[in-house]
Write a protein that holds these residues in place. Sequence first.
Motif, short mmCIF file in Angstrom:
data_model
loop_
_atom_site.label_atom_id
_atom_site.label_comp_id
_atom_site.label_asym_id
_atom_site.label_seq_id
_atom_site.Cartn_x
_atom_site.Cartn_y
_atom_site.Cartn_z
N VAL A 452 1.15 -1.15 0.35
CA VAL A 452 0.08 0.23 0.28
C VAL A 452 1.13 1.13 0.08
CG1 VAL A 452 -2.06 -1.35 0.91
CG2 VAL A 452 -0.25 0.20 2.71
N GLY A 453 2.24 1.32 -0.30
CA GLY A 453 2.82 2.38 -0.20
C GLY A 453 2.70 4.01 -1.24
N LYS A 454 2.46 2.96 -1.97
CA LYS A 454 2.42 3.53 -3.25
C LYS A 454 1.27 5.16 -3.16
CE LYS A 454 6.16 3.75 -5.47
NZ LYS A 454 7.26 4.54 -5.64
N ASP A 455 0.32 4.15 -2.54
CA ASP A 455 -0.88 4.72 -2.44
C ASP A 455 -0.39 6.32 -1.21
OD1 ASP A 455 -2.87 2.90 -4.09
OD2 ASP A 455 -2.85 1.65 -2.09
N TYR A 456 -0.03 5.35 -0.61
CA TYR A 456 0.39 7.07 0.24
C TYR A 456 0.75 7.97 -0.30
CZ TYR A 456 -1.53 4.67 4.87
OH TYR A 456 -2.07 3.67 5.48
N ASP A 457 2.41 7.73 -0.97
CA ASP A 457 3.38 8.15 -1.49
C ASP A 457 1.79 9.44 -2.55
OD1 ASP A 457 4.94 6.65 -0.32
OD2 ASP A 457 5.73 5.99 -1.82
N LYS A 458 1.38 8.51 -3.21
CA LYS A 458 0.37 9.60 -4.07
C LYS A 458 -0.35 10.75 -3.59
CE LYS A 458 0.27 6.24 -8.11
NZ LYS A 458 -0.04 5.32 -8.70
N LYS A 459 -1.01 10.27 -2.31
CA LYS A 459 -1.73 11.20 -1.46
C LYS A 459 -1.18 12.31 -1.26
CE LYS A 459 -5.11 7.12 -0.48
NZ LYS A 459 -5.65 6.94 0.87
N ILE A 460 0.31 12.08 -0.47
CA ILE A 460 0.88 12.29 -0.31
C ILE A 460 1.97 13.92 -1.13
CG2 ILE A 460 3.91 13.18 0.99
CD1 ILE A 460 3.27 10.53 2.63
N GLN A 461 2.23 12.77 -2.05
CA GLN A 461 2.66 13.77 -3.13
C GLN A 461 1.31 14.75 -3.91
OE1 GLN A 461 5.34 15.12 -4.36
NE2 GLN A 461 5.31 16.28 -5.81
N ASP A 462 -0.14 14.20 -4.07
CA ASP A 462 -1.01 15.39 -4.04
C ASP A 462 -1.02 16.40 -3.46
OD1 ASP A 462 -3.30 15.53 -6.28
OD2 ASP A 462 -4.34 15.39 -3.81
N LEU A 463 -1.30 16.18 -1.99
CA LEU A 463 -1.57 17.49 -1.03
C LEU A 463 -0.23 18.46 -1.23
CD1 LEU A 463 -2.64 19.19 1.16
CD2 LEU A 463 -1.62 17.27 2.46
N LYS A 464 1.30 17.77 -1.46
CA LYS A 464 1.95 18.81 -2.03
C LYS A 464 1.86 19.67 -2.79
CE LYS A 464 5.62 15.73 0.74
NZ LYS A 464 6.82 14.93 -0.10
N VAL A 465 1.69 19.20 -4.06
CA VAL A 465 0.95 20.05 -5.49
C VAL A 465 0.24 21.51 -4.79
CG1 VAL A 465 0.50 20.22 -7.15
CG2 VAL A 465 2.32 18.68 -7.03
N LYS A 466 -1.05 20.51 -4.35
CA LYS A 466 -1.34 21.58 -4.00
C LYS A 466 -2.16 23.08 -3.29
CE LYS A 466 -5.43 18.33 -4.60
NZ LYS A 466 -6.52 17.58 -4.35
N ILE A 467 -0.79 22.47 -2.10
CA ILE A 467 -0.10 23.17 -1.28
C ILE A 467 0.71 24.58 -2.29
CG2 ILE A 467 0.91 23.48 0.76
CD1 ILE A 467 0.08 21.35 2.05
N ILE A 468 1.82 23.84 -2.42
CA ILE A 468 2.45 24.68 -3.73
C ILE A 468 2.17 25.60 -4.21
CG2 ILE A 468 4.29 24.44 -4.94
CD1 ILE A 468 5.02 22.05 -4.00
N LEU A 469 0.78 25.45 -5.35
CA LEU A 469 -0.12 26.06 -5.86
C LEU A 469 -1.63 26.62 -5.42
CD1 LEU A 469 -0.55 23.09 -8.83
CD2 LEU A 469 0.95 25.03 -8.61
#
Length: 507
Positions: A452-469
Amino acid sequence: MSRKKIANTVLVSLLGTVMVIAGCSKSDPQGEGQPGSGKGSTEINIMTVFFTPEPPGEDDMTKKEIENKTNTKLKISWVSSNNYDDKTNVTLASGDIPELMLILDPYSPQVKTMAAQGAFWDLTPFIKDYKNLSSFPAQSWQNTSINGKSYGIPRVRPLDGSGNFPLVRKDWLDKLGLKTPANMNQMYEVMKAFTEKDPDGNGKNDTIGLTGLVTSDGMGSFVWVENVMNGSNGRWKEKDGKLADTVFDPGTREALVWLNKAYKDGIIAPDFPTLKQSQVREMITTNKAGIFADAIKPSWLLTGQMRKTNPQADMMPLTYLEGPSGKYVPKDSGAYGMYVIPKTVPEAKLRSILQFMDYGATQEGWMLASYGFQGVHYTEKDGVITPTEQAVKDNVGVFVHLFANLDKYERAYQTGIPLDFLNRNKQIIDERAKYSVSSPAVGLNSETYIKVGKDYDKKIQDLKVKIILGREPITAWDDYVGKLKSDAQYQQIITEINNDYKKRNPK
């Protein structure tokens, strides 16, 4: 009798180009690395990779000379890089393993399981008897070891000069009267100046400070911002004898704040979430951006392209950036794969194979594998080596994937690089070695992460991008991190990574 020591690396793509060589060394009067006793040749069955359109043939000149030098008869199964992983899996599963086999991923579950079951020789007690293999960096051996044991010979790579770290347009710095940035505040000011002060001098507001890309599950070429803020090379950092997940580190939050501010100020590429590597590099070569992150090697590749129209262009790799934890630059793992020897090979033959690979780790063996025959495949004058047309015809250089000789300046080189640029790259590598930070988590596995690690990675990265934007506030990060602290599945990943870490470091 002395011979030139070529402080270079093999690049098959360099055939037909000029490469610079420096230094010299004495040949071993006792035949350094020479295997065999002359009482008949040793036949070795090998499986390894090739990247060229065709693999070497049985009558290949380099192959025959390697056999002559090592008193061996080589039966090589060359497998294209396009399907090497698949072929590896099938071969390991069959149990019919060649006597010497390249494993690109020493930490695949299949390889780790087979090592634990005794499928491969543990080379740990033998390596000390082989001068050249034992001279490989300790980190190269460590980062291919399994549970603290060496089940393969590392395919060594330089420790410094790789990884995502900023390259900066030095000619733009000079034009604007700016110093090379040494910390994150200075980097920000340089990015801002590159965006607002017309560094290319065309009278237009058409440049951006920083460009880069992200992936669906990671920060891509922006990961250096987090790493500098955290003082870590990647996701994990050592803390109190354990590995801590930097998702929870304050530096990760600070990196998001820093990038969000840069985005709001318009000094990073606005479309970074959708950019590809080719587009990022094109922004550099067309004077649209002044900074991006990559290894040292592309610094001349890009500069050379730009100098066709701008002789002053200069893409300079940074030596380090200072963050809250001090000066930071990434260190590589020191290896890309390893060669295993199955336990079905008798010990006497094991030693012959190790002697064969020990020869390959000498300067002579590496030069032969890399460039073929002097006077036939290359010429040398005043420390410069020039491959010939015959080198192209004879497909010279493929045997570098079998033999490895560590050149710490490998990543300083690039096709057609001028001597002054090369020497500067070498100096940067020397300086980086003083500050570079390695990853303590190379090859560590977690069964839960695999599931399940990649699922967490994608959620984390998606949130990071939203915060940067600016689509989510930084408090959204605080909330999500808080949830991960109480997420049993996520915490299980951390536990399992640390358990694997303890196995590798039993002290």
